[in-house]
Design a protein around this motif. Structure first.
Motif, PDB file in Angstrom:
ATOM      1  N   UNK A   1       0.850  -1.173   0.000  1.00  0.00           N
ATOM      2  CA  UNK A   1       0.000   0.000   0.000  1.00  0.00           C
ATOM      3  C   UNK A   1       0.892   1.231   0.000  1.00  0.00           C
ATOM      4  N   UNK A   2       0.662   2.114  -0.943  1.00  0.00           N
ATOM      5  CA  UNK A   2       1.443   3.330  -1.072  1.00  0.00           C
ATOM      6  C   UNK A   2       0.520   4.521  -0.863  1.00  0.00           C
ATOM      7  N   UNK A   3       0.835   5.327   0.137  1.00  0.00           N
ATOM      8  CA  UNK A   3       0.038   6.486   0.489  1.00  0.00           C
ATOM      9  C   UNK A   3       0.727   7.759   0.017  1.00  0.00           C
ATOM     10  N   UNK A   4      -0.081   8.756  -0.266  1.00  0.00           N
ATOM     11  CA  UNK A   4       0.449  10.050  -0.654  1.00  0.00           C
ATOM     12  C   UNK A   4      -0.565  11.129  -0.314  1.00  0.00           C
ATOM     13  N   UNK A   5      -0.110  12.366  -0.295  1.00  0.00           N
ATOM     14  CA  UNK A   5      -0.996  13.496  -0.103  1.00  0.00           C
ATOM     15  C   UNK A   5      -0.900  14.185   1.239  1.00  0.00           C
ATOM     16  N   UNK A   6      -0.180  13.610   2.184  1.00  0.00           N
ATOM     17  CA  UNK A   6      -0.045  14.239   3.479  1.00  0.00           C
ATOM     18  C   UNK A   6       0.854  15.456   3.423  1.00  0.00           C
TER      19      UNK A   6
ATOM     20  N   UNK B   1      -4.293   9.766  -0.855  1.00  0.00           N
ATOM     21  CA  UNK B   1      -4.469   8.675  -1.800  1.00  0.00           C
ATOM     22  C   UNK B   1      -3.773   7.428  -1.281  1.00  0.00           C
ATOM     23  N   UNK B   2      -4.334   6.277  -1.612  1.00  0.00           N
ATOM     24  CA  UNK B   2      -3.756   4.990  -1.252  1.00  0.00           C
ATOM     25  C   UNK B   2      -3.953   4.042  -2.424  1.00  0.00           C
ATOM     26  N   UNK B   3      -2.862   3.504  -2.931  1.00  0.00           N
ATOM     27  CA  UNK B   3      -2.902   2.587  -4.063  1.00  0.00           C
ATOM     28  C   UNK B   3      -2.361   1.232  -3.621  1.00  0.00           C
ATOM     29  N   UNK B   4      -3.109   0.175  -3.926  1.00  0.00           N
ATOM     30  CA  UNK B   4      -2.746  -1.183  -3.555  1.00  0.00           C
ATOM     31  C   UNK B   4      -2.183  -1.897  -4.772  1.00  0.00           C
ATOM     32  N   UNK B   5      -1.067  -2.581  -4.591  1.00  0.00           N
ATOM     33  CA  UNK B   5      -0.471  -3.363  -5.656  1.00  0.00           C
ATOM     34  C   UNK B   5       0.000  -4.697  -5.104  1.00  0.00           C
ATOM     35  N   UNK B   6       0.195  -5.664  -5.987  1.00  0.00           N
ATOM     36  CA  UNK B   6       0.678  -6.970  -5.582  1.00  0.00           C
ATOM     37  C   UNK B   6      -0.252  -8.087  -5.995  1.00  0.00           C
TER      38      UNK B   6
ATOM     39  N   UNK C   1     -12.065   1.519  -8.143  1.00  0.00           N
ATOM     40  CA  UNK C   1     -11.818   0.083  -8.209  1.00  0.00           C
ATOM     41  C   UNK C   1     -10.862  -0.286  -9.343  1.00  0.00           C
ATOM     42  N   UNK C   2     -10.931   0.422 -10.450  1.00  0.00           N
ATOM     43  CA  UNK C   2     -10.060   0.117 -11.568  1.00  0.00           C
ATOM     44  C   UNK C   2      -8.597   0.361 -11.232  1.00  0.00           C
ATOM     45  N   UNK C   3      -8.330   1.295 -10.332  1.00  0.00           N
ATOM     46  CA  UNK C   3      -6.967   1.625  -9.945  1.00  0.00           C
ATOM     47  C   UNK C   3      -6.561   1.004  -8.614  1.00  0.00           C
ATOM     48  N   UNK C   4      -7.441   0.218  -7.998  1.00  0.00           N
ATOM     49  CA  UNK C   4      -7.187  -0.360  -6.679  1.00  0.00           C
ATOM     50  C   UNK C   4      -6.767   0.719  -5.688  1.00  0.00           C
ATOM     51  N   UNK C   5      -7.508   1.800  -5.698  1.00  0.00           N
ATOM     52  CA  UNK C   5      -7.134   2.965  -4.918  1.00  0.00           C
ATOM     53  C   UNK C   5      -8.275   3.425  -4.022  1.00  0.00           C
ATOM     54  N   UNK C   6      -7.905   4.060  -2.932  1.00  0.00           N
ATOM     55  CA  UNK C   6      -8.843   4.719  -2.038  1.00  0.00           C
ATOM     56  C   UNK C   6      -8.367   6.135  -1.790  1.00  0.00           C
ATOM     57  N   UNK C   7      -9.318   7.018  -1.538  1.00  0.00           N
ATOM     58  CA  UNK C   7      -9.009   8.418  -1.336  1.00  0.00           C
ATOM     59  C   UNK C   7      -9.725   8.923  -0.096  1.00  0.00           C
TER      60      UNK C   7
ATOM     61  N   UNK D   1      -3.484   3.904   5.769  1.00  0.00           N
ATOM     62  CA  UNK D   1      -4.401   3.213   4.881  1.00  0.00           C
ATOM     63  C   UNK D   1      -4.390   1.725   5.212  1.00  0.00           C
ATOM     64  N   UNK D   2      -5.554   1.099   5.176  1.00  0.00           N
ATOM     65  CA  UNK D   2      -5.662  -0.334   5.414  1.00  0.00           C
ATOM     66  C   UNK D   2      -6.521  -0.966   4.334  1.00  0.00           C
ATOM     67  N   UNK D   3      -6.079  -2.121   3.852  1.00  0.00           N
ATOM     68  CA  UNK D   3      -6.819  -2.880   2.853  1.00  0.00           C
ATOM     69  C   UNK D   3      -7.039  -4.296   3.355  1.00  0.00           C
ATOM     70  N   UNK D   4      -8.288  -4.751   3.288  1.00  0.00           N
ATOM     71  CA  UNK D   4      -8.645  -6.131   3.590  1.00  0.00           C
ATOM     72  C   UNK D   4      -8.824  -6.848   2.263  1.00  0.00           C
ATOM     73  N   UNK D   5      -7.956  -7.825   1.994  1.00  0.00           N
ATOM     74  CA  UNK D   5      -7.922  -8.458   0.681  1.00  0.00           C
ATOM     75  C   UNK D   5      -8.099  -9.963   0.808  1.00  0.00           C
ATOM     76  N   UNK D   6      -8.496 -10.573  -0.308  1.00  0.00           N
ATOM     77  CA  UNK D   6      -8.548 -12.014  -0.432  1.00  0.00           C
ATOM     78  C   UNK D   6      -7.479 -12.466  -1.415  1.00  0.00           C
ATOM     79  N   UNK D   7      -6.717 -13.478  -1.019  1.00  0.00           N
ATOM     80  CA  UNK D   7      -5.701 -14.058  -1.882  1.00  0.00           C
ATOM     81  C   UNK D   7      -6.272 -15.264  -2.607  1.00  0.00           C
TER      82      UNK D   7
END
Length: 120
Positions: free
Chosen positions: A4-9, A21-26, A73-79, A95-101
Motif C-alpha cells: 500500500x502506497x500512500x500520498x498526499x499528506x 491517496x492509497x494505491x494497492x499493488x501486488x 476500483x479500476x486503480x485499486x485505490x482509495x481516497x 491506509x488499510x486494505x482487507x484483501x482475499x488471496x
C-alpha cells in the motif's frame, strides 16, 4: 506481496483541505474493504472511515460531515478528501486494505502512514 502506497499528506492551515491517496499493488484476488485510520501524537489509533466493495461506508464521529472516503476500483485505490481541517486532525494517517488471496484466505495490509499536520 501486497503493498500500500500512500500520498498526499503534509502541512495545511486550519480550515484548509487535503486529499490523501492509497494505491494497492501486488498479488490478490479481491479487495473487500479499504479504510483510513489515524493516530494523533500520544494518542490511540482510531477509525477515520472505511468503504467496502459492496458500498457500506462508516465514518468516525469526529470527522463526519467534513471527510469523504471514495474508491477507484479500476486503480485499486482509495481516497480521503479532508475538508475544514482542525488542529485536532493532526495525526499519522494509515491506509488499510482487507484483501482475499488465491484460495480464499483473507489478509489485512497496512500502509506506512502519512503525516498530516494542521497548524498556522
Amino acid at each position: 506481496q501486497v503493498q500500500l502506497v500512500e500520498s498526499g499528506g503534509g502541512l495545511v492551515q486550519p480550515g484548509g483541505s487535503l486529499r490523501l491517496s492509497c494505491v494497492v499493488s501486488g498479488s490478490f484476488t479481491l479487495i473487500n474493504r479499504m479504510g483510513w485510520y489515524r493516530q494523533p501524537p500520544g494518542g490511540q489509533r482510531e477509525l477515520v472511515a472505511y468503504l467496502t466493495t459492496g458500498g457500506k461506508i462508516d465514518y468516525g464521529n469526529s470527522v463526519k460531515g467534513r471527510f469523504i472516503i471514495s474508491r477507484d476500483h479500476a486503480k485499486n485505490a482509495a481516497y480521503l478528501q479532508m475538508n475544514s481541517l482542525k488542529p485536532g486532525d493532526t495525526a499519522v494517517y494509515f491506509c488499510k486494505a482487507d484483501v482475499e488471496a488465491v484460495g480464499g484466505y483473507g489478509y489485512e495490509y497496512w500502509g506506512q502512514g502519512t503525516q498530516v499536520t494542521v497548524s498556522s
